[in-house]
Design a protein around this motif. Structure first.
Motif, short mmCIF file in Angstrom:
data_model
loop_
_atom_site.label_atom_id
_atom_site.label_comp_id
_atom_site.label_asym_id
_atom_site.label_seq_id
_atom_site.Cartn_x
_atom_site.Cartn_y
_atom_site.Cartn_z
N THR A 77 0.92 -1.12 0.06
CA THR A 77 0.12 -0.08 0.00
C THR A 77 0.86 1.26 -0.01
OG1 THR A 77 -0.07 0.19 2.50
CG2 THR A 77 -1.94 -1.15 1.21
N HIS A 109 -1.02 2.06 6.75
CA HIS A 109 -1.99 0.73 6.07
C HIS A 109 -1.02 -0.38 5.58
CE1 HIS A 109 -4.99 0.44 2.50
NE2 HIS A 109 -5.32 -0.24 3.71
N GLU A 110 0.25 -0.17 5.53
CA GLU A 110 1.06 -1.30 5.40
C GLU A 110 1.04 -2.28 6.47
OE1 GLU A 110 2.08 -1.96 2.45
OE2 GLU A 110 3.18 -3.68 3.02
N ALA A 136 -1.29 -2.41 8.97
CA ALA A 136 -2.63 -2.81 8.97
C ALA A 136 -2.96 -3.92 7.89
CB ALA A 136 -3.70 -1.72 9.02
N PHE A 137 -2.29 -3.95 6.64
CA PHE A 137 -2.61 -5.08 5.84
C PHE A 137 -2.79 -6.26 6.21
CE2 PHE A 137 -1.53 -7.50 2.45
CZ PHE A 137 -2.25 -7.33 1.17
N GLU A 183 -5.89 -6.72 8.30
CA GLU A 183 -7.16 -6.70 7.66
C GLU A 183 -7.45 -7.88 6.80
OE1 GLU A 183 -6.96 -1.76 6.78
OE2 GLU A 183 -6.35 -2.97 5.16
N ASN A 184 -6.58 -8.38 6.27
CA ASN A 184 -6.67 -9.58 5.48
C ASN A 184 -7.27 -10.55 6.43
OD1 ASN A 184 -5.61 -8.54 3.09
ND2 ASN A 184 -3.66 -9.39 3.53
#
Lengths: 292, 543
Positions: free
Chosen positions: B97, B102-103, B105-106, B109-110
């Protein structure tokens, strides 16, 4: 203590689309003037007087749009004068002014909108619609600049190795096209590694959730509710026809009834919302600071 | 507790005659830090990928890999994704990302972790790694070292029990690499995470690891604590060439007693075992020609009108026929200096002359014809075609004129070559323009020790041909081994220049491991060969 741009992005987005939506779907001149003035003032308040160029661009566009209509469209009863055997009419001139006000007003609003909606706010809003859409957007936002940086790197590497032998345009274009073709290979190669990295971190194993960096506080809900309520009143006024305005064949308007007047006031209030918030914030801040 | 067990693992890629991994068996206990080393192409990456189900390549696999007693194939998806973390070599390509947060959280999130839980875990992780300051930044604004730490953190938020790292520091400068290694060691000690890491930059990592695994042609030839492995393999200079300097001095001297790994142990080993009646090696006189190949005179450069000066009054002369090496930290302006000499950036004040002629007098790009060529740091940017052959044909390179052999690589795609092979092909392409002055930016980045030695040979043979080479590098050991003169770059200019033996003896921090090891005991030992020569001329102490 938040300024308007720090409110929850969903509330801000709803507000923006309410303001611009009304401006786009109505043609009542007073609404257009409110939207244009509001948009210009909002942009100027946010940026001060530093964006002279953009202002000039918007107003030149305004002039062009306003003048283009009467020169192209010859509808309308009242002929002002005849140019090249074509009548120029009062109605077409007014219509031109009105639509120029609509377009430039909306452009001003969107300029402010793009300033406020940074990429992560955009991700938050799209994530509320679909987490996958938001991920794709985030990857695209990373990849586009990455692609152009790599392209610049390859170009300078090739230049220093003598790929561009002569200083002429044809040679430059040949060289650039070769660089482009390898860039595509590079992007695919890059994509494989990124895909591995995504899979290694569990992409596709479960329904995605999304980290929320913005919460809904009472003030956000109030803003959202106020925007929707004011939008409702204005939309009802526009939709019921009490704010109809005819340019052709001659200018005619219904005298606004109660709903129409309420709609005008509601739209005014909608546009004033950020200013109300900012004023409230600065007053409260002044009061709080006096106690420090 | 046994975290990972590999039994008789054999793997063959489709349409390949010989297996890439042959009969490998080993196991890792919780909290163990294992380092996997071996030459390029020995099967390290393949083996590591077999340990993570999502990345297992397609091919014929025999034997078993089990995680905490369960075979990999039987793990559920979420455990398989989160319980083993994988960090790859290239920091840029494995980020997904655009934003740091965001990286982080990636991965969570998945896995469908609830948002509040994600916030808590990444806040924790950002605080532990000190990422807080760049939490809101774009990933592209980070340095290579920061990106790699971010990749590590992004894997760790999923709370893995096993961390697999495939040459994570290959693309980093030495300081960032040492930081990264220290972070791994801390993770291992603070959280008893089990780590297996393939690496060829072994100087920092071998002293801190618990177990050294050595691979050769797909088989595991050693698996023991590092000191034991090195004692066992002391005759194999091809394997030892990437080991810490202390270990190479020990092996060079025939290996008596316990093997030293750090500078401190190395010093103790030399001082207790060898005398110092002969303290110094003779200084080599470096005679240079009178012709200048490259000259900077009071050069100033900045990227932005209101920015700071990146080149701040740089003056330097490089003589024709020299192997000149510019050393310096990150962001000191080394690469900028090189790009300015190559005419890619224009200095706003001062002059740069190439063979006595000012850069702006080389009209119509004649600078790049038979005169100067530059090899950039990222060699992938050199390639434009789909095979090495097409690549070389395009620029009219003749393989028979090269000082090295790349004929076996001709039909491969340039992106499929190893780092060292890419470097050689790129160099062949650059040499086709018949430059008299060659500018190299970090030619050892991502290379294993054997490829570095090869690079040194190649550079020496270029000097025989009369080519002047200016190299910019972080790698002090490499600079000490091949250059005629070295210069230290700091704050946009050169602060010291000298012949390597003298240069590195005068420096006390920014210098080679051997120089630090023998400081005060010998006068001018800089490379492992120097130390071995001095020690053996003094002879072993009788004790």
């Amino acid at each position: 203590m938040r300024s308007f741009s720090e409110y929850n992005p969903i509330a801000v987005t709803v507000w923006f689309f309410s303001v611009t939506g009304i401006a786009m779907f109505s043609s009542y001149p007073l609404l257009m003037v409110m939207s244009l003035v509001g948009g210009a003032v909002f942009f100027t308040v946010r940026n001060g007087f530093s964006r002279g160029r953009e202002h000039i661009f918007f107003w030149v566009l305004f002039l062009i749009l306003a003048l283009a209509n009467p020169l192209i469209s010859h509808n309308g009863k009242t002929v002002l004068f005849v140019m090249n055997h074509n009548p120029v009419t009062l109605e077409a001139a007014l219509y031109g002014l009105n639509s120029a006000a609509m377009i430039v007003g909306v452009l001003y609003w969107f300029r402010s909108f793009t300033q406020i909606m940074t990429s992560e706010k955009l991700l938050y809003v799209t994530g509320a619609l679909s987490p996958k859409l938001s991920l794709i957007l985030s990857m695209a936002l990373r990849f586009v600049p990455l692609f152009s940086r790599q392209s610049a790197k390859i170009n300078s590497a090739q230049k220093a190795m003598g790929l561009y032998k002569d200083d002429n345009i044809i040679d430059d274009i040949k060289g650039k096209s070769r660089v482009f073709s390898i860039l595509v290979t590079w992007a695919l190669e890059n994509g494989i590694i990124t895909a591995d990295s995504m899979e290694a971190r569990g992409f596709g194993t479960h329904r995605r959730t999304q980290l929320r960096r913005f919460g809904f506080r009472a003030a956000d809900i109030a803003l959202l509710a106020a925007s929707l309520a004011l939008l409702g009143v204005t939309a009802a006024a526009v939709g019921s026809g009490s704010l109809d305005f005819m340019f052709y064949p001659s200018v005619s308007t219904a005298v606004p009834d109660k709903l129409g007047k309420a709609g005008l006031i509601a739209y005014g209030a909608l546009i004033m919302l950020p200013i109300i918030i900012e004023t409230e914030v600065s007053l409260r801040w002044r009061y709080l600071r006096s106690g420090i | 507790m046994e975290i990972l067990a590999v039994r008789d693992l054999t793997f063959t890629y489709p349409e390949c005659g010989s297996p890439a991994v042959k009969n490998v068996s080993f196991s890792l206990e919780r909290g163990e830090f294992a380092v996997l080393c071996g030459a390029t192409g020995s099967g390290k990456s393949t083996l590591l990928r077999m340990l993570k189900r999502e990345l297992t390549p397609v091919g014929d696999m025999r034997g078993s890999v089990s995680f905490c007693g369960t075979p990999l194939a039987e793990l559920d998806n979420i455990t398989s994704a989160s319980a083993t973390g994988f960090v790859m070599q290239n920091p840029e390509q494995q980020t997904v990302t655009d934003k740091v947060w965001h990286e982080l959280a990636f991965g969570l999130e998945n896995l469908g972790t609830p948002p509040d839980e994600i916030s808590r875990r990444i806040a924790e992780m950002a605080s532990y790694f000190g990422i807080g300051e760049w939490y809101d930044k774009n990933v592209s604004e980070l340095s290579g070292g920061q990106k790699q730490l971010l990749n590590l953190a992004a894997v760790l938020v999923m709370q893995p029990q096993l961390l697999i790292l495939d040459e994570p520091t290959a693309q980093l400068d030495p300081i960032a690499a040492a930081d990264f290694t220290a972070t791994l060691k801390r993770l291992c000690q603070d959280f008893s995470v089990t780590i297996i890491m393939a690496e060829h930059r072994l100087e920092d990592v071998v002293p801190v690891c618990d177990r050294l695994l050595v691979m050769e042609k797909g088989s595991l030839i050693a698996s023991a604590p590092p000191a034991e492995v090195i004692s066992g393999l002391k005759g194999r200079s091809d394997i030892l060439c990437g080991m810490p300097a202390a270990a190479r001095v020990y092996a060079g001297l025939g290996g008596m007693g316990r093997c030293p790994l750090t500078v401190r142990e190395g010093r103790a080993f030399i001082e207790s075992g060898y005398g110092n009646s002969a303290r110094a090696l003779p200084l080599r006189e470096h005679g240079h020609s009178d012709e200048t190949a490259l000259e900077y005179k009071n050069v100033y450069f900045r990227y932005e009108r209101n920015g700071r000066d990146i080149l701040d009054g740089l003056s330097l002369k490089v003589y024709s026929g020299e192997l000149f090496c510019i050393l310096g930290g990150n962001g000191s302006g080394k690469t900028t200096a090189l790009s300015a000499a190559a005419g890619l950036l224009r200095a706003y004040s001062g002059s740069i002359r190439v063979f006595g002629k000012r850069l702006k007098d080389y009209r119509n790009r004649s600078l790049y014809r038979d005169c100067l060529a530059m090899l950039p740091q990222d060699v992938q940017t050199v390639f434009l075609k789909n095979t090495v052959r097409a690549e070389l044909d395009e620029c009219g390179a003749r393989t028979d004129e090269l000082p090295y052999d790349i004929s076996h690589l001709m039909d491969k795609h340039p992106y499929d070559l190893s780092g060292g092979e890419q470097q050689l092909v790129a160099l062949a392409k650059v040499l086709a323009a018949k430059p008299k002055l060659l500018l190299l930016d970090e030619p050892t980045k991502g290379l294993d020790a054997a490829a570095k030695l090869n690079m040194i040979k190649v550079l020496r043979s270029l000097r025989e041909k009369g080519i002047t080479v200016v190299t910019v590098t972080h790698d002090v050991e490499f600079a000490a081994a091949f250059s005629d003169r070295c210069a230290m770059f700091f704050g946009g200019r050169i602060v010291s220049v000298g012949e390597p033996r003298e240069f590195f003896t005068k420096n006390s921090f920014y210098t080679t491991a051997v120089s630090r090891m023998t400081r005060g005991y010998y006068d001018n030992a800089v490379t492992v060969e120097d130390a071995v020569e001095l020690c053996s001329s003094n002879g072993r102490k009788e004790c």
